[in-house]
Design a protein around this motif. Sequence first.
Motif, PDB file in Angstrom:
ATOM      1  N   VAL A 177       9.673   3.921  21.722  1.00 38.18           N
ATOM      2  CA  VAL A 177       8.474   3.630  20.952  1.00 38.18           C
ATOM      3  C   VAL A 177       8.195   4.858  20.084  1.00 38.18           C
ATOM      4  O   VAL A 177       8.051   5.965  20.595  1.00 38.18           O
ATOM      5  N   ILE A 178       8.168   4.646  18.774  1.00 36.51           N
ATOM      6  CA  ILE A 178       7.851   5.736  17.853  1.00 36.51           C
ATOM      7  C   ILE A 178       6.413   5.514  17.401  1.00 36.51           C
ATOM      8  O   ILE A 178       6.136   4.638  16.586  1.00 36.51           O
ATOM      9  N   SER A 179       5.510   6.287  17.972  1.00 38.01           N
ATOM     10  CA  SER A 179       4.090   6.114  17.636  1.00 38.01           C
ATOM     11  C   SER A 179       3.639   7.095  16.557  1.00 38.01           C
ATOM     12  O   SER A 179       2.619   6.892  15.923  1.00 38.01           O
ATOM     13  N   ASP A 180       4.436   8.132  16.343  1.00 38.75           N
ATOM     14  CA  ASP A 180       4.115   9.113  15.304  1.00 38.75           C
ATOM     15  C   ASP A 180       5.081   8.900  14.133  1.00 38.75           C
ATOM     16  O   ASP A 180       5.890   9.769  13.806  1.00 38.75           O
ATOM     17  N   VAL A 181       5.005   7.713  13.522  1.00 38.70           N
ATOM     18  CA  VAL A 181       5.915   7.367  12.435  1.00 38.70           C
ATOM     19  C   VAL A 181       5.603   8.222  11.212  1.00 38.70           C
ATOM     20  O   VAL A 181       4.448   8.331  10.799  1.00 38.70           O
ATOM     21  N   LYS A 182       6.635   8.818  10.667  1.00 34.29           N
ATOM     22  CA  LYS A 182       6.518   9.584   9.422  1.00 34.29           C
ATOM     23  C   LYS A 182       7.205   8.746   8.348  1.00 34.29           C
ATOM     24  O   LYS A 182       8.434   8.624   8.342  1.00 34.29           O
ATOM     25  N   SER A 183       6.414   8.165   7.466  1.00 31.33           N
ATOM     26  CA  SER A 183       6.922   7.165   6.525  1.00 31.33           C
ATOM     27  C   SER A 183       8.097   7.651   5.680  1.00 31.33           C
ATOM     28  O   SER A 183       9.011   6.882   5.404  1.00 31.33           O
ATOM     29  N   LYS A 184       8.113   8.922   5.295  1.00 29.27           N
ATOM     30  CA  LYS A 184       9.178   9.440   4.428  1.00 29.27           C
ATOM     31  C   LYS A 184      10.511   9.595   5.154  1.00 29.27           C
ATOM     32  O   LYS A 184      11.559   9.693   4.524  1.00 29.27           O
ATOM     33  N   ILE A 185      10.479   9.632   6.496  1.00 34.01           N
ATOM     34  CA  ILE A 185      11.718   9.785   7.285  1.00 34.01           C
ATOM     35  C   ILE A 185      11.787   8.745   8.400  1.00 34.01           C
ATOM     36  O   ILE A 185      12.382   8.989   9.450  1.00 34.01           O
ATOM     37  N   ALA A 186      11.231   7.568   8.157  1.00 38.35           N
ATOM     38  CA  ALA A 186      11.195   6.515   9.185  1.00 38.35           C
ATOM     39  C   ALA A 186      12.586   6.153   9.680  1.00 38.35           C
ATOM     40  O   ALA A 186      12.807   6.021  10.885  1.00 38.35           O
ATOM     41  N   GLU A 189      10.221  -9.122  -2.500  1.00 34.86           N
ATOM     42  CA  GLU A 189      10.901  -9.285  -3.790  1.00 34.86           C
ATOM     43  C   GLU A 189      10.714  -8.072  -4.696  1.00 34.86           C
ATOM     44  O   GLU A 189      11.645  -7.649  -5.387  1.00 34.86           O
ATOM     45  N   LYS A 190       9.514  -7.506  -4.680  1.00 34.93           N
ATOM     46  CA  LYS A 190       9.209  -6.363  -5.532  1.00 34.93           C
ATOM     47  C   LYS A 190      10.142  -5.180  -5.264  1.00 34.93           C
ATOM     48  O   LYS A 190      10.568  -4.488  -6.185  1.00 34.93           O
ATOM     49  N   PHE A 191      10.477  -4.965  -3.985  1.00 30.10           N
ATOM     50  CA  PHE A 191      11.292  -3.803  -3.616  1.00 30.10           C
ATOM     51  C   PHE A 191      12.711  -4.170  -3.164  1.00 30.10           C
ATOM     52  O   PHE A 191      13.498  -3.282  -2.843  1.00 30.10           O
ATOM     53  N   THR A 212       0.872  -1.174   0.000  1.00 33.99           N
ATOM     54  CA  THR A 212       0.000   0.000   0.000  1.00 33.99           C
ATOM     55  C   THR A 212       0.917   1.234   0.000  1.00 33.99           C
ATOM     56  O   THR A 212       2.077   1.148   0.407  1.00 33.99           O
ATOM     57  N   PRO A 213       0.431   2.377  -0.471  1.00 36.83           N
ATOM     58  CA  PRO A 213       1.324   3.532  -0.670  1.00 36.83           C
ATOM     59  C   PRO A 213       2.168   3.953   0.537  1.00 36.83           C
ATOM     60  O   PRO A 213       3.389   4.035   0.431  1.00 36.83           O
ATOM     61  N   THR A 214       1.550   4.200   1.668  1.00 34.09           N
ATOM     62  CA  THR A 214       2.308   4.705   2.819  1.00 34.09           C
ATOM     63  C   THR A 214       3.228   3.632   3.386  1.00 34.09           C
ATOM     64  O   THR A 214       4.368   3.916   3.767  1.00 34.09           O
ATOM     65  N   CYS A 215       2.764   2.391   3.420  1.00 32.23           N
ATOM     66  CA  CYS A 215       3.603   1.297   3.930  1.00 32.23           C
ATOM     67  C   CYS A 215       4.806   1.080   3.027  1.00 32.23           C
ATOM     68  O   CYS A 215       5.914   0.804   3.496  1.00 32.23           O
ATOM     69  N   CYS A 253      10.498   1.239   2.128  1.00 38.45           N
ATOM     70  CA  CYS A 253      11.563   1.626   1.196  1.00 38.45           C
ATOM     71  C   CYS A 253      12.522   2.627   1.836  1.00 38.45           C
ATOM     72  O   CYS A 253      13.738   2.553   1.620  1.00 38.45           O
ATOM     73  N   ASN A 254      12.005   3.546   2.627  1.00 32.85           N
ATOM     74  CA  ASN A 254      12.860   4.513   3.315  1.00 32.85           C
ATOM     75  C   ASN A 254      13.829   3.781   4.250  1.00 32.85           C
ATOM     76  O   ASN A 254      15.024   4.076   4.274  1.00 32.85           O
ATOM     77  N   ILE A 255      13.319   2.811   4.984  1.00 29.00           N
ATOM     78  CA  ILE A 255      14.171   2.016   5.887  1.00 29.00           C
ATOM     79  C   ILE A 255      15.206   1.250   5.068  1.00 29.00           C
ATOM     80  O   ILE A 255      16.391   1.215   5.407  1.00 29.00           O
ATOM     81  N   ASN A 256      14.777   0.652   3.970  1.00 27.82           N
ATOM     82  CA  ASN A 256      15.691  -0.108   3.118  1.00 27.82           C
ATOM     83  C   ASN A 256      16.770   0.800   2.520  1.00 27.82           C
ATOM     84  O   ASN A 256      17.940   0.419   2.438  1.00 27.82           O
ATOM     85  N   ASP A 257      16.391   2.003   2.107  1.00 26.77           N
ATOM     86  CA  ASP A 257      17.338   2.949   1.517  1.00 26.77           C
ATOM     87  C   ASP A 257      18.431   3.365   2.507  1.00 26.77           C
ATOM     88  O   ASP A 257      19.513   3.786   2.100  1.00 26.77           O
TER      89      ASP A 257
END
Length: 150
Positions: free
Chosen positions: A133-142, A81-83, A41-44, A49-53
């Motif tokens: 505990v990070i409860s306010d996860v910002k996907s672009k800067i995870a 596999e896709k990413f 899904t888009p945000t996930c 991908c941010n973590i992988n990068d």
Amino acid sequence: MLKIGDQLPDFELQNQDGKTIKSSQLLGKKLVIFFYPKANTPTCTVEACNINDHISGLRKAGFQLLGISADSVKRQKNFHEKFGFKYDLLSDENHEVIEKFGVWQEKNTFGKTYMGIVRTTFLFDEKGICTRVISDVKSKIAAEQILESA
């Protein structure tokens, strides 16, 4: 929800390849477990991908990483596999670990109330004690959020 000072819950889940991963095997190194609502899904996807990068910086800081969702092993494998993720994605279709961590909660989107995974990241020390505990996860800067506490 699991909180700072809590012990890593005991669990066994399958990764994207069907291999069983036990929480007891994860002790001895710092650990990041991030829970995400649904693979592909888009945000996930942005978060994973941010973590992988930033995997080399995360590993350099001493972290091992795991992503967990309620997706099937097959769906996790497809996402992995896709990413080309360089860390394991674990399948928790029965919500056993999701509930142990307390991230299965009531959510509200566009006025619709439903139960789902609340995007949350947990950091553990080498002994399996929760340190953040990070409860306010910002996907672009995870990854950056994780490294803030390294």
